[in-house]
Motif scaffolding. Structure first.
Motif, PDB file in Angstrom:
ATOM      1  N   HIS A   1       0.726  -1.249  -0.045  1.00  7.10           N
ATOM      2  CA  HIS A   1       0.201  -0.181  -0.219  1.00  7.10           C
ATOM      3  C   HIS A   1       0.824   0.748  -0.316  1.00  7.10           C
ATOM      4  N   TYR A   2       2.387   1.326   0.084  1.00  6.26           N
ATOM      5  CA  TYR A   2       3.126   2.372   0.849  1.00  6.26           C
ATOM      6  C   TYR A   2       3.764   2.783  -0.139  1.00  6.26           C
ATOM      7  N   SER A   3       3.851   2.170  -1.806  1.00  2.00           N
ATOM      8  CA  SER A   3       4.621   1.614  -2.309  1.00  2.00           C
ATOM      9  C   SER A   3       4.030   2.550  -3.815  1.00  2.00           C
ATOM     10  N   CYS A   4       4.226   3.549  -4.204  1.00  2.00           N
ATOM     11  CA  CYS A   4       3.804   4.373  -5.137  1.00  2.00           C
ATOM     12  C   CYS A   4       2.998   4.473  -5.323  1.00  2.00           C
ATOM     13  N   ASN A   5       2.089   4.881  -4.097  1.00  2.09           N
ATOM     14  CA  ASN A   5       0.081   4.526  -4.167  1.00  2.09           C
ATOM     15  C   ASN A   5      -0.204   6.403  -3.837  1.00  2.09           C
ATOM     16  N   PRO A   6      -1.132   7.144  -4.488  1.00  3.87           N
ATOM     17  CA  PRO A   6      -1.032   7.774  -3.137  1.00  3.87           C
ATOM     18  C   PRO A   6      -1.943   8.528  -1.580  1.00  3.87           C
ATOM     19  N   ALA A   7      -0.578   9.394  -1.465  1.00  3.00           N
ATOM     20  CA  ALA A   7      -0.485   9.811   0.287  1.00  3.00           C
ATOM     21  C   ALA A   7      -1.266  10.973   0.255  1.00  3.00           C
ATOM     22  N   THR A   8      -2.859  10.471   0.951  1.00  2.00           N
ATOM     23  CA  THR A   8      -3.673  11.674   0.709  1.00  2.00           C
ATOM     24  C   THR A   8      -4.509  11.751   2.322  1.00  2.00           C
TER      25      THR A   8
ATOM     26  N   CYS B   1      -8.529  10.576   8.154  1.00  2.43           N
ATOM     27  CA  CYS B   1      -7.195  10.015   7.187  1.00  2.43           C
ATOM     28  C   CYS B   1      -6.309   9.213   7.757  1.00  2.43           C
ATOM     29  N   PRO B   2      -6.368   8.248   7.151  1.00  2.00           N
ATOM     30  CA  PRO B   2      -5.113   7.388   7.243  1.00  2.00           C
ATOM     31  C   PRO B   2      -4.113   6.654   6.985  1.00  2.00           C
ATOM     32  N   ASP B   3      -4.138   7.812   6.161  1.00  2.00           N
ATOM     33  CA  ASP B   3      -2.676   7.477   5.257  1.00  2.00           C
ATOM     34  C   ASP B   3      -1.906   8.693   5.573  1.00  2.00           C
TER      35      ASP B   3
ATOM     36  N   ASP C   1       4.405   8.634  13.846  1.00  2.00           N
ATOM     37  CA  ASP C   1       3.178   7.960  13.062  1.00  2.00           C
ATOM     38  C   ASP C   1       4.104   7.604  11.376  1.00  2.00           C
ATOM     39  N   ASP C   2       5.622   6.686  12.099  1.00  2.00           N
ATOM     40  CA  ASP C   2       6.027   6.724  10.276  1.00  2.00           C
ATOM     41  C   ASP C   2       5.476   5.543   9.733  1.00  2.00           C
ATOM     42  N   VAL C   3       5.332   4.424  10.352  1.00  2.00           N
ATOM     43  CA  VAL C   3       5.473   3.118   9.814  1.00  2.00           C
ATOM     44  C   VAL C   3       3.812   3.312   8.778  1.00  2.00           C
ATOM     45  N   ALA C   4       2.399   3.903   9.442  1.00  2.00           N
ATOM     46  CA  ALA C   4       1.290   3.875   8.844  1.00  2.00           C
ATOM     47  C   ALA C   4       0.883   5.801   8.012  1.00  2.00           C
ATOM     48  N   SER C   5       2.360   5.619   7.364  1.00  2.00           N
ATOM     49  CA  SER C   5       2.388   6.878   7.282  1.00  2.00           C
ATOM     50  C   SER C   5       3.189   7.142   5.992  1.00  2.00           C
ATOM     51  N   THR C   6       4.195   6.566   5.782  1.00  2.47           N
ATOM     52  CA  THR C   6       5.634   6.761   4.789  1.00  2.47           C
ATOM     53  C   THR C   6       5.370   6.504   3.679  1.00  2.47           C
ATOM     54  N   PHE C   7       5.321   6.340   2.619  1.00  5.82           N
ATOM     55  CA  PHE C   7       4.800   6.431   1.171  1.00  5.82           C
ATOM     56  C   PHE C   7       6.786   6.314   0.482  1.00  5.82           C
ATOM     57  N   THR C   8       6.842   5.153   0.155  1.00  3.49           N
ATOM     58  CA  THR C   8       7.541   5.739  -1.015  1.00  3.49           C
ATOM     59  C   THR C   8       7.968   4.724  -2.376  1.00  3.49           C
ATOM     60  N   CYS C   9       8.406   5.739  -3.902  1.00  2.09           N
ATOM     61  CA  CYS C   9       8.644   5.787  -5.266  1.00  2.09           C
ATOM     62  C   CYS C   9       9.916   5.663  -5.647  1.00  2.09           C
ATOM     63  N   SER C  10       9.908   5.716  -6.813  1.00  2.00           N
ATOM     64  CA  SER C  10      11.282   6.386  -7.312  1.00  2.00           C
ATOM     65  C   SER C  10      11.298   6.337  -9.255  1.00  2.00           C
ATOM     66  N   ASN C  11      11.633   7.261  -9.517  1.00  3.39           N
ATOM     67  CA  ASN C  11      11.595   7.487 -10.863  1.00  3.39           C
ATOM     68  C   ASN C  11      10.446   8.219 -11.587  1.00  3.39           C
ATOM     69  N   THR C  12       9.906   8.717 -10.725  1.00  7.73           N
ATOM     70  CA  THR C  12       8.666   9.237 -11.345  1.00  7.73           C
ATOM     71  C   THR C  12       7.951  11.022 -11.018  1.00  7.73           C
ATOM     72  N   GLY C  13       7.477  11.546 -11.490  1.00  5.51           N
ATOM     73  CA  GLY C  13       7.223  12.664 -10.628  1.00  5.51           C
ATOM     74  C   GLY C  13       5.936  12.873 -10.132  1.00  5.51           C
ATOM     75  N   TYR C  14       4.946  14.192 -10.252  1.00  7.95           N
ATOM     76  CA  TYR C  14       4.550  13.708  -8.731  1.00  7.95           C
ATOM     77  C   TYR C  14       2.839  14.992  -8.637  1.00  7.95           C
ATOM     78  N   ARG C  15       1.581  14.863  -8.687  1.00  6.76           N
ATOM     79  CA  ARG C  15       0.899  15.255  -8.479  1.00  6.76           C
ATOM     80  C   ARG C  15       0.488  15.615  -7.745  1.00  6.76           C
ATOM     81  N   ILE C  16       0.536  16.847  -6.894  1.00  9.85           N
ATOM     82  CA  ILE C  16      -0.515  17.394  -5.800  1.00  9.85           C
ATOM     83  C   ILE C  16      -1.343  18.251  -5.898  1.00  9.85           C
ATOM     84  N   THR C  17      -2.854  17.455  -4.783  1.00  9.56           N
ATOM     85  CA  THR C  17      -4.251  18.019  -5.587  1.00  9.56           C
ATOM     86  C   THR C  17      -4.511  18.687  -3.855  1.00  9.56           C
ATOM     87  N   PHE C  18      -5.297  19.679  -4.261  1.00  7.61           N
ATOM     88  CA  PHE C  18      -5.843  20.209  -3.215  1.00  7.61           C
ATOM     89  C   PHE C  18      -7.207  20.331  -3.564  1.00  7.61           C
ATOM     90  N   SER C  19      -7.958  19.906  -2.325  1.00  5.46           N
ATOM     91  CA  SER C  19      -8.802  19.368  -2.288  1.00  5.46           C
ATOM     92  C   SER C  19     -10.038  20.167  -1.479  1.00  5.46           C
TER      93      SER C  19
END
Length: 246
Positions: free
Chosen positions: A147-154, A219-221, A228-246
């Motif tokens: 779940h914490y690999s290259c998925n949205p943090a939200t 906001c579980p993520d 609260d690191d274990v249930a909050s930190t996401f990792t990925c690599s070689n990618t761009g990112y989209r940051i959405t304010f809603s």
């Protein structure tokens, strides 16, 4: 090594140095003012702040080793020189924060590109409280089984609507943000400092009131407090990112 392989290697190395594409989207239905702060020694992009009308987007290219945070400011008013104030997330009364952080409570999108092992580390943090929903999504890869690999943090919830009275930040009769327990009460235990400055001694389940459980429930993520690191930190690599304010 033939010429074709050499050319491919050169192109690959060039691509690695091109940086990362960050797309910012405002889906709130009202104007926001984004703030940006680089970590120590890292310059903020775009002067550290910019205005985004409802429905607008902005694309920036960041260095492969950039690290820092972004947040949305609300209720701002700036004059022609860029001086003014914001109801939430203010960074010294200027449009371009230029090295200043946002005044909490504020929802943070945090990222370290090319960190340990070449991985990116990113998260949504409510450690300083909440003002508006934010999502950070990798754009060039899709998540795997972890779940914490290259998925949205939200943090998609309207936390303000359910904020406990003692944590509410109110402006003109409206709840505009929800404070962290540390910000509201400023005790060593709630702030994880002093005798409570380690993961073992600062566990929210032992607090007089488990306020992080309130934030985590909505906001579980997202980071709900300092450890609260274990249930909050996401990792990925070689990618761009989209940051959405809603």
């Amino acid at each position: 090594m033939n010429m074709l392989i050499c050319l491919l290697l050169v192109l690959a190395l060039a691509a690695l140095g091109e940086g990362r594409t960050f797309v910012f989207e405002n889906q709130r239905g009202e104007t926001i003012w984004v703030g940006a702060l680089g970590n120590a020694g890292v310059a903020p992009p775009n002067g550290g702040g910019w205005e985004m009308a409802a429905g607008s987007s902005l694309t920036l290219e960041l260095d492969d080793a950039w690290a820092g945070r972004f947040w949305g400011r609300t209720g701002c008013s700036f004059d022609a020189s860029g001086s003014g104030t914001c109801q939430t997330g203010d960074c010294g009364g200027v449009l371009q924060c230029n090295g200043a952080g946002g005044v909490p409570p504020v929802t943070l999108a945090e990222v370290t590109l090319g960190g340990y092992g070449g991985n990116d580390y990113y998260d949504i943090s409510l450690v300083d409280g909440f003002n508006i929903p934010v999502t950070m999504t990798p754009t060039d890869v899709s998540g795997g089984g972890d779940h914490y690999s290259c998925n949205p943090a939200t943090c998609p919830a309207n936390v303000n609507a359910q904020c406990p009275a003692e944590l509410q930040q109110v402006v003109n009769g409206a709840v505009v943000a929800c404070k962290s327990a540390c910000l509201a009460f400023n005790t060593d235990q709630y702030c994880c400092r002093g005798a409570y400055g380690t993961p073992d001694t600062c566990q929210s389940t032992t607090w007089p009131t488990n306020y992080p459980a309130f934030f985590k429930g909505l906001c579980p993520d997202a980071y709900s407090y300092a450890y609260d690191d274990v249930a909050s930190t996401f990792t990925c690599s070689n990618t761009g990112y989209r940051i959405t304010f809603s």
